[in-house]
Design an enzyme around this catalytic site. Sequence first.
Site, PDB file in Angstrom:
ATOM      1  N   TYR A 196      44.113  45.466  37.557  1.00  0.00           N
ATOM      2  CA  TYR A 196      42.803  44.818  37.693  1.00  0.00           C
ATOM      3  C   TYR A 196      42.120  45.293  38.971  1.00  0.00           C
ATOM      4  O   TYR A 196      40.966  45.742  38.952  1.00  0.00           O
ATOM      5  CB  TYR A 196      42.973  43.298  37.700  1.00  0.00           C
ATOM      6  CG  TYR A 196      41.718  42.564  38.094  1.00  0.00           C
ATOM      7  CD1 TYR A 196      40.602  42.595  37.268  1.00  0.00           C
ATOM      8  CD2 TYR A 196      41.644  41.872  39.296  1.00  0.00           C
ATOM      9  CE1 TYR A 196      39.437  41.941  37.640  1.00  0.00           C
ATOM     10  CE2 TYR A 196      40.483  41.216  39.676  1.00  0.00           C
ATOM     11  CZ  TYR A 196      39.385  41.251  38.857  1.00  0.00           C
ATOM     12  OH  TYR A 196      38.224  40.624  39.221  1.00  0.00           O
ATOM     13  N   THR A 200      36.179  42.754  43.838  1.00  0.00           N
ATOM     14  CA  THR A 200      37.200  41.719  43.971  1.00  0.00           C
ATOM     15  C   THR A 200      38.072  41.912  45.205  1.00  0.00           C
ATOM     16  O   THR A 200      38.319  43.058  45.628  1.00  0.00           O
ATOM     17  CB  THR A 200      38.111  41.729  42.722  1.00  0.00           C
ATOM     18  OG1 THR A 200      39.241  40.896  42.967  1.00  0.00           O
ATOM     19  CG2 THR A 200      38.637  43.125  42.415  1.00  0.00           C
TER      20      THR A 200
END
Length: 334
Positions: free
Chosen positions: A141, A117
């Site tokens: 995250y 990501t």
Amino acid sequence: MAVLVTGGAGYIGSNMVLALHDRGERVIVLDDLSTGLRDLLLPEVPFVQGDIGDDSLLDQIFTTHAIDTVIHFAARIVVPDSVTDPLGYYLNNTVKAHRLISACVRHGVGHFIFSSTAAVYGESASQAVHEASDLKPISPYGTSKLMVEWMLRDTAAAHGIKALALRYFNVAGADPQGRSGQSGHNATHLIKVAVEAALGLRPHMTLFGADYPTRDGTCIRDYVHVSDLIAAHLCGLDYLKQSPKGFSVYNCAYGRGASVLEVIDSVKRISGVDFSVLQAGRRAGDPASIIADGQALRRDLGWQPCHDSLDEMVRHALMWERKRSNLQPYSHQS
Ligand code: UDP
């Protein structure tokens, strides 16, 4: 030989499964259906409902099927949730990835593609982040994914597995043929939320933060069409088979950004609905701007995106949402 797709019943995973199936590859899906939906999968694709951290289930899958590639999507993906539940994110995204990678080593799997990501970069100082930019995630995250990149790098060096991490920027849109898209309730991602507001599936949407140091005060993201993202994985499969490198990492994005206001404007224009937007403060864990330098993926893997248009992503997202919600077909298509 076959490809195991974890999270294959989810938004991106289901699009991946369709593309692999279209290409004639043998595919097996492993998904716990915590957010994925069984009906996004073709009935003929073998499906196992279960946990990517379950060693004995993994042993059973790898023993039953001749799997030489794993494409690993299964993860929790909501940045603000990761701020309130960091341990849940580290368990799901990092600890369980460790179990999956260990199973790959145990069973001699040759190739591994990992959904990483843009959140690994955090608040980048540079205009467009490239693969060698500083890695300073500002959310659990982002950190949970970065640790998996490191595990893969080191595992590739030690055990000979060839691994590729693709750092996704903001994935949007739906399969242009209308076979799969972002589904489920409780959406948090901007384009789906705005599309739901446009279709009357929610009374309004909320804009989080209009005081960022950006051109219009709202956050800027590099949105990439899900079909182009999937095409990058297909390039990645071919690349891994030829590449002498053990571990590689690439950004997957177009290299230009849209602000939250620009996205809302596109959804309003294409839907023809002036839905209500409430303004709220900043959301935890949101960096002001993330734009990719996406040149390396084009150069090294031969990626040729063909849906590089915010309006096209919005149009496909609207078409998909209408179909899923059993609304009348969209009348503003072009
Ligand atoms: N956003 C918003 N309202 C929403 C959902 C998102 O204003 O209902 C903003 C969010 O604060 C961020 C941007 O849209 O600035 C992109 O958020 P999203 O959750 O789509 O992706 P992320 O970049 O967090 O992965």
